[in-house]
Design a protein around this motif. Structure first.
Motif, PDB file in Angstrom:
ATOM      1  N   UNK A   1      67.609 129.136  43.889  1.00  0.00           N
ATOM      2  CA  UNK A   1      67.263 129.168  42.462  1.00  0.00           C
ATOM      3  C   UNK A   1      68.319 128.462  41.614  1.00  0.00           C
ATOM      4  N   UNK A   2      69.596 128.644  41.988  1.00  0.00           N
ATOM      5  CA  UNK A   2      70.683 128.017  41.231  1.00  0.00           C
ATOM      6  C   UNK A   2      70.687 126.498  41.403  1.00  0.00           C
ATOM      7  N   UNK A   3      70.192 126.009  42.542  1.00  0.00           N
ATOM      8  CA  UNK A   3      70.225 124.573  42.831  1.00  0.00           C
ATOM      9  C   UNK A   3      68.909 123.854  42.537  1.00  0.00           C
ATOM     10  N   UNK A   4      67.896 124.589  42.097  1.00  0.00           N
ATOM     11  CA  UNK A   4      66.578 123.990  41.894  1.00  0.00           C
ATOM     12  C   UNK A   4      66.604 122.847  40.874  1.00  0.00           C
ATOM     13  N   UNK A   5      67.335 123.016  39.775  1.00  0.00           N
ATOM     14  CA  UNK A   5      67.437 121.969  38.761  1.00  0.00           C
ATOM     15  C   UNK A   5      68.118 120.732  39.343  1.00  0.00           C
ATOM     16  N   UNK A   6      69.164 120.935  40.117  1.00  0.00           N
ATOM     17  CA  UNK A   6      69.868 119.820  40.757  1.00  0.00           C
ATOM     18  C   UNK A   6      68.939 119.086  41.725  1.00  0.00           C
ATOM     19  N   UNK A   7      68.172 119.827  42.502  1.00  0.00           N
ATOM     20  CA  UNK A   7      67.257 119.207  43.449  1.00  0.00           C
ATOM     21  C   UNK A   7      66.248 118.320  42.729  1.00  0.00           C
ATOM     22  N   UNK A   8      65.713 118.800  41.613  1.00  0.00           N
ATOM     23  CA  UNK A   8      64.765 118.017  40.824  1.00  0.00           C
ATOM     24  C   UNK A   8      65.419 116.740  40.318  1.00  0.00           C
ATOM     25  N   UNK A   9      66.661 116.839  39.857  1.00  0.00           N
ATOM     26  CA  UNK A   9      67.396 115.680  39.356  1.00  0.00           C
ATOM     27  C   UNK A   9      67.615 114.653  40.467  1.00  0.00           C
ATOM     28  N   UNK A  10      68.021 115.117  41.659  1.00  0.00           N
ATOM     29  CA  UNK A  10      68.254 114.209  42.780  1.00  0.00           C
ATOM     30  C   UNK A  10      66.966 113.486  43.162  1.00  0.00           C
ATOM     31  N   UNK A  11      65.867 114.209  43.231  1.00  0.00           N
ATOM     32  CA  UNK A  11      64.590 113.582  43.579  1.00  0.00           C
ATOM     33  C   UNK A  11      64.215 112.508  42.565  1.00  0.00           C
ATOM     34  N   UNK A  12      64.432 112.792  41.287  1.00  0.00           N
ATOM     35  CA  UNK A  12      64.133 111.818  40.234  1.00  0.00           C
ATOM     36  C   UNK A  12      64.980 110.563  40.427  1.00  0.00           C
ATOM     37  N   UNK A  13      66.272 110.745  40.694  1.00  0.00           N
ATOM     38  CA  UNK A  13      67.171 109.614  40.894  1.00  0.00           C
ATOM     39  C   UNK A  13      66.770 108.797  42.128  1.00  0.00           C
ATOM     40  N   UNK A  14      66.382 109.453  43.200  1.00  0.00           N
ATOM     41  CA  UNK A  14      65.950 108.740  44.397  1.00  0.00           C
ATOM     42  C   UNK A  14      64.704 107.905  44.121  1.00  0.00           C
ATOM     43  N   UNK A  15      63.786 108.439  43.335  1.00  0.00           N
ATOM     44  CA  UNK A  15      62.567 107.697  42.990  1.00  0.00           C
ATOM     45  C   UNK A  15      62.876 106.445  42.178  1.00  0.00           C
ATOM     46  N   UNK A  16      63.985 106.443  41.478  1.00  0.00           N
ATOM     47  CA  UNK A  16      64.370 105.298  40.648  1.00  0.00           C
ATOM     48  C   UNK A  16      65.072 104.194  41.448  1.00  0.00           C
ATOM     49  N   UNK A  17      65.497 104.483  42.673  1.00  0.00           N
ATOM     50  CA  UNK A  17      66.247 103.517  43.482  1.00  0.00           C
ATOM     51  C   UNK A  17      65.319 102.449  44.062  1.00  0.00           C
ATOM     52  N   UNK A  18      65.779 101.180  44.080  1.00  0.00           N
ATOM     53  CA  UNK A  18      64.951 100.119  44.666  1.00  0.00           C
ATOM     54  C   UNK A  18      64.904 100.176  46.200  1.00  0.00           C
TER      55      UNK A  18
END
Length: 80
Positions: A38-55
């Protein structure tokens, strides 16, 4: 140890009791894992978003055995 080494909560409870003389229930261990998730859920969402932005992404998978059944761990990373 439960997440990284894939040790079941019941076995960790036994280990803490027998080897470290720290009585802790398997339910408490599972609750600790949920609190961490639960404490890391926001971080996980952020990482996934950043990965989607990578070429370019580096993807990998490996097989593991969970309770006698084959399962797969998938990873994704970038140069950043």
């Amino acid at each position: 140890m439960s997440v990284y080494q894939l040790i079941p909560c019941d076995r960790l409870s036994e280990q803490f009791g027998h080897q470290y003389d720290i009585p802790i229930s398997s339910g408490s261990i599972c609750n600790f894992k949920k609190e961490a998730h639960d404490a890391l859920e926001t971080y996980e969402t952020w990482v996934k978003k950043k990965l989607h932005e990578e070429p370019v992404l580096h993807l990998d998978e490996t097989v593991i055995n969970i309770a006698g059944k084959r399962a797969w761990i998938h990873t994704a990373s970038s140069e950043h």
